[in-house]
Structures are given as structure tokens and as C-alpha cells.
Motif scaffolding. Structure first.
Motif, mmCIF file in Angstrom:
data_model
loop_
_atom_site.group_PDB
_atom_site.id
_atom_site.type_symbol
_atom_site.label_atom_id
_atom_site.label_comp_id
_atom_site.label_asym_id
_atom_site.label_seq_id
_atom_site.Cartn_x
_atom_site.Cartn_y
_atom_site.Cartn_z
ATOM 1 N N GLY A 1 0.788 -1.223 0.000
ATOM 2 C CA GLY A 1 0.000 0.000 0.000
ATOM 3 C C GLY A 1 0.820 1.273 0.000
ATOM 4 N N ASN A 2 2.132 1.164 0.194
ATOM 5 C CA ASN A 2 2.999 2.344 0.262
ATOM 6 C C ASN A 2 3.894 2.442 -0.963
ATOM 7 N N GLY A 3 3.346 2.182 -2.137
ATOM 8 C CA GLY A 3 4.160 2.083 -3.342
ATOM 9 C C GLY A 3 5.040 3.280 -3.622
ATOM 10 N N THR A 4 4.501 4.498 -3.513
ATOM 11 C CA THR A 4 5.290 5.691 -3.810
ATOM 12 C C THR A 4 6.368 5.908 -2.765
ATOM 13 N N VAL A 5 6.034 5.672 -1.500
ATOM 14 C CA VAL A 5 7.029 5.770 -0.430
ATOM 15 C C VAL A 5 8.126 4.741 -0.653
ATOM 16 N N TYR A 6 7.740 3.522 -1.024
ATOM 17 C CA TYR A 6 8.726 2.484 -1.316
ATOM 18 C C TYR A 6 9.586 2.845 -2.528
ATOM 19 N N SER A 7 9.021 3.597 -3.467
ATOM 20 C CA SER A 7 9.810 4.031 -4.625
ATOM 21 C C SER A 7 10.958 4.925 -4.181
ATOM 22 N N MET A 8 10.671 5.855 -3.282
ATOM 23 C CA MET A 8 11.710 6.747 -2.778
ATOM 24 C C MET A 8 12.733 5.983 -1.956
ATOM 25 N N LEU A 9 12.233 5.135 -1.069
ATOM 26 C CA LEU A 9 13.108 4.312 -0.244
ATOM 27 C C LEU A 9 13.979 3.412 -1.122
ATOM 28 N N GLY A 10 13.356 2.817 -2.131
ATOM 29 C CA GLY A 10 14.074 1.920 -3.035
ATOM 30 C C GLY A 10 15.142 2.636 -3.835
ATOM 31 N N ALA A 11 14.856 3.856 -4.253
ATOM 32 C CA ALA A 11 15.845 4.624 -5.004
ATOM 33 C C ALA A 11 17.090 4.875 -4.158
ATOM 34 N N GLU A 12 16.893 5.173 -2.883
ATOM 35 C CA GLU A 12 18.024 5.376 -1.964
ATOM 36 C C GLU A 12 18.837 4.099 -1.821
ATOM 37 N N ILE A 13 18.149 2.976 -1.637
ATOM 38 C CA ILE A 13 18.838 1.698 -1.456
ATOM 39 C C ILE A 13 19.644 1.329 -2.694
ATOM 40 N N LEU A 14 19.018 1.392 -3.870
ATOM 41 C CA LEU A 14 19.697 0.967 -5.088
ATOM 42 C C LEU A 14 20.804 1.932 -5.494
ATOM 43 N N LYS A 15 20.604 3.212 -5.250
ATOM 44 C CA LYS A 15 21.679 4.175 -5.527
ATOM 45 C C LYS A 15 22.912 3.822 -4.711
ATOM 46 N N ASP A 16 22.713 3.496 -3.429
ATOM 47 C CA ASP A 16 23.853 3.139 -2.581
ATOM 48 C C ASP A 16 24.478 1.805 -2.985
ATOM 49 N N LEU A 17 23.658 0.851 -3.391
ATOM 50 C CA LEU A 17 24.196 -0.426 -3.827
ATOM 51 C C LEU A 17 25.049 -0.266 -5.080
ATOM 52 N N ILE A 18 24.591 0.574 -6.003
ATOM 53 C CA ILE A 18 25.336 0.783 -7.247
ATOM 54 C C ILE A 18 26.627 1.562 -6.991
ATOM 55 N N LEU A 19 26.557 2.591 -6.167
ATOM 56 C CA LEU A 19 27.721 3.439 -5.941
ATOM 57 C C LEU A 19 28.690 2.880 -4.914
#
Length: 395
Positions: free
Chosen positions: A363-381
Motif C-alpha cells: 500500500g505504500n508504493g510511492t514511499v517504497y519508490s523513494m526508499l528503493g531509489a536510496e537503497i539501489l543508488k547506494d548499492l550501485i555506488l
């Protein structure tokens, strides 16, 4: 997979969306994002901040999938209560995840402030009410846990709810850190800003095949090719068509948008509203004074008649707010993804290097999008993020 059906409301709020070309050549990049919905748009905007050579492709047009059917409620509370996550992961991880969701709303707010286009982003308050007496006991435990771990919340008993709203409920948790947004406008604006910052975006560009090599990932489209070091699948609920995720459940949810209303009697501060029942009803208002109410989640293979479900939602609205007289202006159904533990799937593919998934199921798709972007950005960098074990694909 048809992600939505019916008469959608949000696309009618945009006169003309910015368009992007189809890919017709070979391009190279550091990160390829597949999927131009909310997750892909947020991810692209974040990578642009870090000057990462990024390409985003969308098989249709930006925000035309599940994002256009999203109701735009932004809450830090999850389908899985904090006390349930504590039982599952322990206090440290559970509280940390809830704090990340709270932070994600603030980060979405900051991004909104950078956008040229108006997205109807607005900070909001939220009522989470107990659907019955049995749920009230658990809701009180949830409130106690929130307070213990530093979250701002108020506990409302039945009298307090009756004084603020036109319906009765045995108890509720009232919070003031949430937000609401027009998700269609927001995703379009984020993608547009990402493009202005250097992200290459291609619409009507679908991946037909791929090859995963040690140091290069190659993707074929109808008229072009993409060579990249990393790929992020931000393909939402459609992901289950080509990459089944264990523990993911696809259902169908229904929503209506009413005709505009002059007043909202018995609706304190026009707060977001949801309940403890599963499946649950959820409500909000819009800047043009409509009410959105959704729910009636059902098995994906059991599609009810849209008109019947719409009328049932309108009946529920009148049950909660008997003084509000209105009718249905828009009604639609959409595929909705959830997980058994209530958490999103965000992280590295367990087998292939450079392959990531960003699936904000719940139910928190947009919030998870922001959270996910932070996680994946850190994983990539940097190769690590403290939440990577909580949201990993294999759990």
C-alpha cells in the motif's frame, strides 16, 4: 497484462504530457532503468543528482501503467504494523525500516520543491482506525510501540473519533507526518526533470531480449540496443509476467472518484483515512474537492463488474459520511501487488551481477519508490545499504 481497466481520474488532470522518442539506435550507459512509472521516475531523478549516465525506457508512455491508477496516499505506516515487523525482524531492523519510510516522505517533499510543474503534493494528516473491538487492542499496542520508538502519534478512543468524524470506530491512531499527491503529475514531472538533468528517456521502447555478460548487460528492443553496466527493473506488478517473485501476490483493487463536493462535514482536516481490516478501505480528498475511495481487493482471477464494485464503494462512503451527497464521476480497477510480509522487494538479483529489482509492492508504493531509489543508488555506488537485508529479493 492489463494493469488497469475503466475510467481513470488522474490522466484527466494533465492537458498534455511531455513526450519522449522511441529508441532507434544503439546506446551505452552506466545504468538502464526499465519502467517509466513512479519507481522508474524517482530512480532516474535520483541518479541524475549523482551525474550517473542513465537511460530510462518505457514500453508505453511515462506514468501510463499502475501509477495512473494509484490513489496517491503517502504514509509511513505500512500494511504490516510496526509491532508485527518487530516480531519478525527484531526492534532494531523494524524501527529502522519505519524510520526510512518516514524519511522517504520528507525526501519526496524535497524533490517536489525542485519541480517546475505543479504536482498537488501536500502534507497531510492520517487516521488509521480499528475496524472492530478486537482490532482496537492491537491498535493500542501499535500506538505504544510508535511512541516508544519516537514516532509522533495520537491515540483516539471512540469518543474522540466520534467528535472528529461522522462515523464510529472503537479506536484510532492519528498521525501528522503523511502527504498526498497526484501520482500521475508527480511521475511525469520527475521524469521531465530527470531528462533536463541529462537522463536519456525513451518511450514506446520495450525490451525483447537480453544477454548478461560478466561486465556488460545487453538489451535488444524492436529498433535499438542498450549496453549497460547495471540494470534496474522498475516494472512494478508487470514483473510477475517474466520474473516470478516468491511471496508476491497480485490482486485486483477498485477505486472511485466522486463529483466535486462543496463541503466535507464530519471529516476532520480532510485527513487520509484507512482501517485495520484486510482488505481495507482507504480514502482521501483531491484539490478539486473530490473524494477518492478504494478497496474491495480480490483475487486477480475473480474480476467483479466494475459498476457493482463502484456502487459498493459509494455505499461505503455514504456509510462513513452520511451527510455527504455525491455520485461517481470516475471508476476503475487496477492490479495491486502485495507481499506475504508486507515489505517491498528491492535489491540485487541473487545470481546476476549488476541486475537490480525495485518492486514497491504494498500500500505504500510511492514511499517504497523513494526508499528503493536510496537503497539501489547506494548499492550501485557503494555496494551496500543498511536496509538491503530487510528488502532483499530472497527472504
Amino acid at each position: 497484462m492489463e494493469l488497469h481497466h475503466g475510467n481513470l481520474f488522474w490522466p484527466t488532470t494533465v492537458e498534455k504530457a511531455r513526450s519522449f522518442p522511441e529508441l532507434t539506435t544503439t546506446v551505452t550507459c552506466d545504468v538502464l532503468i526499465i519502467g517509466g512509472g513512479m519507481s522508474g521516475s524517482v530512480m532516474a531523478r535520483m541518479l541524475a543528482d549523482y551525474h550517473i549516465d542513465t537511460v530510462l525506457i518505457e514500453k508505453d508512455t511515462i506514468a501510463s501503467g499502475s501509477t495512473s491508477a494509484n490513489t496517491g496516499l503517502l504514509q509511513f505506516s505500512n500494511d504490516a504494523m510496526l509491532i508485527d515487523l518487530i516480531d519478525r525482524f527484531g526492534k532494531e531492523k523494524a524501527v529502522y525500516f519505519y524510520k526510512l519510510c518516514l524519511k522517504a516522505i520528507d525526501e519526496l517533499d524535497k524533490y517536489n520543491a525542485t519541480l517546475k510543474e505543479k504536482t498537488d503534493f501536500k502534507r497531510a494528516e492520517s487516521l488509521y482506525y480499528a475496524s472492530n473491538e478486537h482490532h482496537a487492542k492491537k491498535l493500542k499496542k501499535e500506538y505504544d510501540a510508535l511512541i516508544e520508538h519516537g514516532f509522533n502519534a495520537d491515540y483516539l478512543d471512540s469518543t474522540a473519533i466520534e467528535n472528529l468524524y461522522s462515523f464510529k470506530a472503537p479506536a484510532g491512531i492519528y498521525t501528522k507526518a503523511e502527504a498526498e499527491v497526484n501520482p500521475y503529475k508527480f511521475a511525469l514531472a520527475l521524469a521531465s526533470h530527470a531528462a533536463d538533468l541529462g537522463v536519456n528517456i525513451f518511450e514506446h521502447t520495450e525490451v525483447l531480449s537480453h544477454q548478461f555478460h560478466n561486465k556488460e548487460l545487453i538489451f535488444q528492443t524492436e529498433k535499438g540496443e542498450i549496453r549497460t553496466k547495471h540494470v534496474i527493473y522498475a516494472t512494478g506488478y508487470g514483473t510477475q509476467e517474466f520474473a516470478k517473485t516468491k511471496g508476491a501476490l497480485l490482486e485486483r483493487t477498485y477505486t472511485i472518484a466522486t463529483e466535486p463536493i462543496d463541503q466535507f462535514p464530519g471529516w476532520h482536516n480532510q485527513s487520509l483515512i484507512w482501517e485495520t481490516d484486510r482488505p481495507y478501505y482507504y480514502l482521501r480528498t483531491t484539490p478539486d474537492r473530490r473524494i477518492l475511495i478504494g478497496g474491495l481487493d480480490a483475487n486477480l482471477n475473480k474480476e467483479e463488474k466494475l459498476e457493482q464494485q463502484g456502487q459498493q464503494l459509494l455505499n461505503k462512503l455514504h456509510e462513513l459520511f452520511p451527510s455527504i451527497e455525491t455520485s461517481i464521476a470516475f471508476e476503475w480497477s487496477a492490479i495491486f501487488g502485495s507481499t506475504k510480509d508486507g515489505l517491498p522487494y528491492i535489491g540485487k538479483h541473487p545470481k546476476y551481477d549488476g541486475v537490480y529489482f525495485m518492486l514497491g509492492y504494498g500500500g505504500n508504493g510511492t514511499v517504497y519508490s523513494m526508499l528503493g531509489a536510496e537503497i539501489l543508488k547506494d548499492l550501485i555506488l557503494y555496494g551496500h545499504h543498511p536496509a538491503m537485508d530487510i528488502t532483499r529479493l530472497k527472504r
